[in-house]
Write a protein that holds these residues in place. Structure first.
Motif, PDB file in Angstrom:
ATOM      1  N   MET A   1      -5.597   0.284 -10.200  1.00 37.44           N
ATOM      2  CA  MET A   1      -6.915   0.142 -10.147  1.00 37.44           C
ATOM      3  C   MET A   1      -7.064  -0.184  -8.650  1.00 37.44           C
ATOM      4  O   MET A   1      -6.377  -0.618  -8.478  1.00 37.44           O
ATOM      5  N   THR A   2      -7.936   0.550  -8.559  1.00 40.76           N
ATOM      6  CA  THR A   2      -8.787   0.114  -6.901  1.00 40.76           C
ATOM      7  C   THR A   2      -9.605  -0.522  -7.127  1.00 40.76           C
ATOM      8  O   THR A   2     -10.967  -0.674  -7.896  1.00 40.76           O
ATOM      9  N   ASP A   3      -9.701  -1.545  -5.878  1.00 38.00           N
ATOM     10  CA  ASP A   3     -10.466  -2.622  -5.544  1.00 38.00           C
ATOM     11  C   ASP A   3     -11.997  -1.926  -5.199  1.00 38.00           C
ATOM     12  O   ASP A   3     -13.019  -2.799  -5.422  1.00 38.00           O
ATOM     13  N   SER A   4     -11.945  -1.074  -5.082  1.00 40.00           N
ATOM     14  CA  SER A   4     -13.591  -0.543  -4.051  1.00 40.00           C
ATOM     15  C   SER A   4     -14.408   0.468  -5.671  1.00 40.00           C
ATOM     16  O   SER A   4     -14.906   0.824  -4.879  1.00 40.00           O
ATOM     17  N   LEU A   5     -13.729   0.758  -6.413  1.00 43.29           N
ATOM     18  CA  LEU A   5     -14.130   1.027  -7.011  1.00 43.29           C
ATOM     19  C   LEU A   5     -14.665   0.111  -8.447  1.00 43.29           C
ATOM     20  O   LEU A   5     -13.743  -0.107  -8.657  1.00 43.29           O
ATOM     21  N   PRO A   6     -15.626   0.659  -9.477  1.00 45.88           N
ATOM     22  CA  PRO A   6     -15.930  -0.111 -10.484  1.00 45.88           C
ATOM     23  C   PRO A   6     -14.758   0.454 -11.441  1.00 45.88           C
ATOM     24  O   PRO A   6     -14.087   1.237 -11.335  1.00 45.88           O
ATOM     25  N   ALA A   7     -14.588  -0.595 -12.505  1.00 47.19           N
ATOM     26  CA  ALA A   7     -13.227  -0.173 -13.346  1.00 47.19           C
ATOM     27  C   ALA A   7     -12.656   0.661 -14.268  1.00 47.19           C
ATOM     28  O   ALA A   7     -12.344   1.203 -14.179  1.00 47.19           O
ATOM     29  N   ASP A   8     -14.641   1.354 -14.814  1.00 44.89           N
ATOM     30  CA  ASP A   8     -14.732   2.448 -15.445  1.00 44.89           C
ATOM     31  C   ASP A   8     -14.080   3.260 -14.889  1.00 44.89           C
ATOM     32  O   ASP A   8     -13.708   4.427 -15.266  1.00 44.89           O
ATOM     33  N   VAL A   9     -14.567   3.784 -13.795  1.00 45.02           N
ATOM     34  CA  VAL A   9     -14.184   4.982 -12.693  1.00 45.02           C
ATOM     35  C   VAL A   9     -13.209   4.733 -12.867  1.00 45.02           C
ATOM     36  O   VAL A   9     -12.221   5.731 -12.195  1.00 45.02           O
ATOM     37  N   ALA A  10     -11.905   4.249 -11.922  1.00 50.84           N
ATOM     38  CA  ALA A  10     -11.552   3.895 -11.583  1.00 50.84           C
ATOM     39  C   ALA A  10      -9.682   3.900 -12.706  1.00 50.84           C
ATOM     40  O   ALA A  10      -9.298   4.577 -12.838  1.00 50.84           O
ATOM     41  N   ASP A  11     -10.337   3.689 -13.524  1.00 48.09           N
ATOM     42  CA  ASP A  11     -10.045   3.497 -15.221  1.00 48.09           C
ATOM     43  C   ASP A  11      -9.045   5.468 -15.477  1.00 48.09           C
ATOM     44  O   ASP A  11      -8.119   5.994 -15.801  1.00 48.09           O
ATOM     45  N   VAL A  12     -10.805   6.305 -15.331  1.00 45.99           N
ATOM     46  CA  VAL A  12     -10.676   7.142 -15.967  1.00 45.99           C
ATOM     47  C   VAL A  12      -9.910   8.767 -15.123  1.00 45.99           C
ATOM     48  O   VAL A  12      -9.565   8.957 -14.933  1.00 45.99           O
ATOM     49  N   LEU A  13     -10.519   7.643 -13.036  1.00 45.51           N
ATOM     50  CA  LEU A  13     -10.174   8.423 -12.259  1.00 45.51           C
ATOM     51  C   LEU A  13      -8.008   8.870 -12.498  1.00 45.51           C
ATOM     52  O   LEU A  13      -7.542  10.155 -12.529  1.00 45.51           O
ATOM     53  N   ALA A  14      -7.626   7.626 -13.063  1.00 42.55           N
ATOM     54  CA  ALA A  14      -6.334   7.182 -12.375  1.00 42.55           C
ATOM     55  C   ALA A  14      -5.056   8.036 -14.276  1.00 42.55           C
ATOM     56  O   ALA A  14      -4.584   8.571 -14.299  1.00 42.55           O
ATOM     57  N   ALA A  15      -6.584   8.169 -14.847  1.00 46.46           N
ATOM     58  CA  ALA A  15      -5.880   8.760 -16.381  1.00 46.46           C
ATOM     59  C   ALA A  15      -6.312  10.700 -16.379  1.00 46.46           C
ATOM     60  O   ALA A  15      -5.459  11.133 -16.509  1.00 46.46           O
ATOM     61  N   VAL A  16      -7.047  10.575 -15.743  1.00 48.95           N
ATOM     62  CA  VAL A  16      -7.073  11.947 -15.293  1.00 48.95           C
ATOM     63  C   VAL A  16      -6.410  13.118 -14.624  1.00 48.95           C
ATOM     64  O   VAL A  16      -6.069  14.074 -14.591  1.00 48.95           O
TER      65      VAL A  16
END
Length: 120
Positions: A1-16
């Motif tokens: 997860m990146t600190d510059s993104l909200p957790a929901d965005v970072a988590d879903v981006l990492a998954a997709v």
């Protein structure tokens, strides 16, 4: 997860973007340089990104708008209420879209964190 993104965005981006492919590898390297410039006002969680293209290389996705990655959403009851799509523009991550196929199940980016089933 990146600190510059909200957790929901970072988590879903990492998954997709978890697929072991050259395109996904380049897009994953863009994530630390992303910021969210806007979110959909309906509450779904769709996020539109801002990125300095001088900081990262473009992914080999082509010059236009492309769906570079996606994942179906599957609930615990084996229902398919929607999907999440990562769009690029000119090889750079442009937005993360939450798509709903259901009138009965609320589909949001927060729910997508639980229901993601990446495409093969």
């Amino acid at each position: 997860m990146t600190d510059s993104l909200p957790a929901d965005v970072a988590d879903v981006l990492a998954a997709v973007l978890s697929k072991d492919s050259p395109v996904h590898a380049v897009l994953r390297r863009q994530i630390p340089h992303l910021s969210v410039r806007a979110r959909c006002t309906c509450g779904c969680g769709t996020a539109y990104f801002e990125l300095d293209p001088d900081e990262v290389e473009p992914a080999p996705t082509g010059g236009g708008v492309v769906v570079a990655a996606g994942a179906q959403l599957v609930t615990e009851a084996d229902e398919y209420p929607g999907e999440v799509l990562a769009f690029t523009q000119g090889g750079y991550l442009a937005w993360l879209e939450v798509c709903s196929w259901s009138d009965d199940i609320e589909v949001t980016l927060a729910a997508a964190r639980r229901w993601l089933r990446p495409r093969s």
